[in-house]
Scaffold this motif. Structure first.
Motif, PDB file in Angstrom:
ATOM      1  N   UNK A 185      37.329  42.000  48.183  1.00  0.00           N
ATOM      2  CA  UNK A 185      37.645  42.956  49.244  1.00  0.00           C
ATOM      3  C   UNK A 185      38.810  42.377  50.023  1.00  0.00           C
ATOM      4  N   UNK A 186      39.832  43.199  50.241  1.00  0.00           N
ATOM      5  CA  UNK A 186      40.988  42.781  51.035  1.00  0.00           C
ATOM      6  C   UNK A 186      41.092  43.698  52.239  1.00  0.00           C
ATOM      7  N   UNK A 187      41.150  43.100  53.421  1.00  0.00           N
ATOM      8  CA  UNK A 187      41.200  43.873  54.660  1.00  0.00           C
ATOM      9  C   UNK A 187      42.527  43.617  55.351  1.00  0.00           C
ATOM     10  N   UNK A 188      43.345  44.649  55.410  1.00  0.00           N
ATOM     11  CA  UNK A 188      44.640  44.601  56.094  1.00  0.00           C
ATOM     12  C   UNK A 188      44.402  45.070  57.528  1.00  0.00           C
ATOM     13  N   UNK A 189      43.905  44.166  58.372  1.00  0.00           N
ATOM     14  CA  UNK A 189      43.426  44.539  59.702  1.00  0.00           C
ATOM     15  C   UNK A 189      44.515  45.035  60.643  1.00  0.00           C
ATOM     16  N   UNK A 190      45.765  44.649  60.427  1.00  0.00           N
ATOM     17  CA  UNK A 190      46.832  45.176  61.271  1.00  0.00           C
ATOM     18  C   UNK A 190      47.679  46.224  60.540  1.00  0.00           C
ATOM     19  N   UNK A 191      47.259  46.604  59.337  1.00  0.00           N
ATOM     20  CA  UNK A 191      47.852  47.663  58.535  1.00  0.00           C
ATOM     21  C   UNK A 191      49.366  47.516  58.391  1.00  0.00           C
ATOM     22  N   UNK A 192      49.805  46.280  58.138  1.00  0.00           N
ATOM     23  CA  UNK A 192      51.235  46.070  57.907  1.00  0.00           C
ATOM     24  C   UNK A 192      51.582  46.023  56.418  1.00  0.00           C
ATOM     25  N   UNK A 193      50.550  46.086  55.566  1.00  0.00           N
ATOM     26  CA  UNK A 193      50.702  46.073  54.113  1.00  0.00           C
ATOM     27  C   UNK A 193      51.450  44.839  53.605  1.00  0.00           C
ATOM     28  N   UNK A 194      51.366  43.757  54.377  1.00  0.00           N
ATOM     29  CA  UNK A 194      52.016  42.507  53.982  1.00  0.00           C
ATOM     30  C   UNK A 194      51.016  41.398  53.725  1.00  0.00           C
ATOM     31  N   UNK A 195      49.942  41.380  54.486  1.00  0.00           N
ATOM     32  CA  UNK A 195      48.941  40.344  54.301  1.00  0.00           C
ATOM     33  C   UNK A 195      47.567  40.927  54.608  1.00  0.00           C
ATOM     34  N   UNK A 196      46.538  40.188  54.235  1.00  0.00           N
ATOM     35  CA  UNK A 196      45.181  40.682  54.421  1.00  0.00           C
ATOM     36  C   UNK A 196      44.204  39.520  54.427  1.00  0.00           C
ATOM     37  N   UNK A 197      43.020  39.781  54.922  1.00  0.00           N
ATOM     38  CA  UNK A 197      41.912  38.857  54.787  1.00  0.00           C
ATOM     39  C   UNK A 197      41.231  39.213  53.475  1.00  0.00           C
ATOM     40  N   UNK A 198      40.955  38.223  52.659  1.00  0.00           N
ATOM     41  CA  UNK A 198      40.409  38.453  51.327  1.00  0.00           C
ATOM     42  C   UNK A 198      39.054  37.769  51.199  1.00  0.00           C
ATOM     43  N   UNK A 199      38.075  38.502  50.686  1.00  0.00           N
ATOM     44  CA  UNK A 199      36.732  37.979  50.483  1.00  0.00           C
ATOM     45  C   UNK A 199      36.335  38.255  49.037  1.00  0.00           C
ATOM     46  N   UNK A 200      35.883  37.216  48.336  1.00  0.00           N
ATOM     47  CA  UNK A 200      35.582  37.308  46.914  1.00  0.00           C
ATOM     48  C   UNK A 200      34.187  36.767  46.644  1.00  0.00           C
ATOM     49  N   UNK A 201      33.494  37.398  45.700  1.00  0.00           N
ATOM     50  CA  UNK A 201      32.224  36.862  45.203  1.00  0.00           C
ATOM     51  C   UNK A 201      32.195  37.088  43.696  1.00  0.00           C
ATOM     52  N   UNK A 202      31.783  36.050  42.978  1.00  0.00           N
ATOM     53  CA  UNK A 202      31.715  36.127  41.521  1.00  0.00           C
ATOM     54  C   UNK A 202      30.310  36.542  41.083  1.00  0.00           C
ATOM     55  N   UNK A 203      30.183  36.872  39.810  1.00  0.00           N
ATOM     56  CA  UNK A 203      28.870  37.216  39.249  1.00  0.00           C
ATOM     57  C   UNK A 203      27.906  36.037  39.361  1.00  0.00           C
ATOM     58  N   UNK A 204      28.425  34.820  39.438  1.00  0.00           N
ATOM     59  CA  UNK A 204      27.596  33.629  39.594  1.00  0.00           C
ATOM     60  C   UNK A 204      27.301  33.273  41.035  1.00  0.00           C
ATOM     61  N   UNK A 205      27.747  34.115  41.993  1.00  0.00           N
ATOM     62  CA  UNK A 205      27.460  33.870  43.403  1.00  0.00           C
ATOM     63  C   UNK A 205      28.447  32.958  44.105  1.00  0.00           C
ATOM     64  N   UNK A 206      29.541  32.609  43.450  1.00  0.00           N
ATOM     65  CA  UNK A 206      30.564  31.779  44.091  1.00  0.00           C
ATOM     66  C   UNK A 206      31.332  32.650  45.078  1.00  0.00           C
ATOM     67  N   UNK A 207      31.501  32.146  46.286  1.00  0.00           N
ATOM     68  CA  UNK A 207      32.173  32.905  47.331  1.00  0.00           C
ATOM     69  C   UNK A 207      33.500  32.269  47.683  1.00  0.00           C
ATOM     70  N   UNK A 208      34.401  33.096  48.153  1.00  0.00           N
ATOM     71  CA  UNK A 208      35.690  32.608  48.607  1.00  0.00           C
ATOM     72  C   UNK A 208      36.268  33.507  49.662  1.00  0.00           C
ATOM     73  N   UNK A 209      37.095  32.948  50.495  1.00  0.00           N
ATOM     74  CA  UNK A 209      37.806  33.738  51.500  1.00  0.00           C
ATOM     75  C   UNK A 209      39.161  33.118  51.717  1.00  0.00           C
ATOM     76  N   UNK A 210      40.110  33.957  52.065  1.00  0.00           N
ATOM     77  CA  UNK A 210      41.466  33.466  52.327  1.00  0.00           C
ATOM     78  C   UNK A 210      42.221  34.499  53.154  1.00  0.00           C
ATOM     79  N   UNK A 211      43.327  34.056  53.683  1.00  0.00           N
ATOM     80  CA  UNK A 211      44.215  34.939  54.447  1.00  0.00           C
ATOM     81  C   UNK A 211      45.619  34.742  53.943  1.00  0.00           C
TER      82      UNK A 211
END
Length: 138
Positions: free
Chosen positions: A112-138
């Protein structure tokens, strides 16, 4: 021949731009009750919002219909955003599950990518794999 190829490429390029610019909307609701983060979506609040989906591929076939459907629901309260995802697969025994460490996204995953300021340049990214591995980045 060259002119025909050029027109065809121009058509494909403009078609991909038009396709990419289709805007989808989703209507959600604010909730008042607690939601358990446990993989079950059995709280009554989940029934108050609709499933949405109809995604398209970006890889390997940009703009193509997905091989399998993926749907989501969103809700929020004054402190949290809640997301439920149903990723369908006719062959669950073929799902690639990796046990790599956090932020390593081998195998099947949803993001899931959330472009919270709607500038279409960057976003907060949240990832989960089928094995339950989680990740987040900006």
């Amino acid at each position: 021949m060259k002119k025909t190829t050029l027109y065809y490429l121009a058509f494909l390029w403009f078609s991909s731009i038009a396709y990419a610019q289709k805007v989808k909307t989703y209507t959600t609701k604010v909730i008042n009750g607690p939601i358990a983060i446990d993989g079950d979506i059995d709280e009554a609040a989940w029934s108050e919002v609709d499933w949405a989906g109809r995604f398209v591929q970006t890889e390997p076939g940009n703009g193509a219909e997905p091989t399998f459907d993926t749907q989501f629901k969103l809700m929020y309260d004054h402190e949290h955003l809640y997301v439920a995802i149903m990723a369908f697969d006719d062959h669950p025994n073929r799902i690639v599950v990796s046990d790599e460490p956090r932020d390593f996204f081998a195998g099947d995953y949803v993001e899931i990518n959330i472009d919270s300021d709607f500038d279409r340049k960057d976003a907060f990214s949240f990832t989960v794999t089928a094995g339950g591995i989680r990740g987040d980045e900006h």
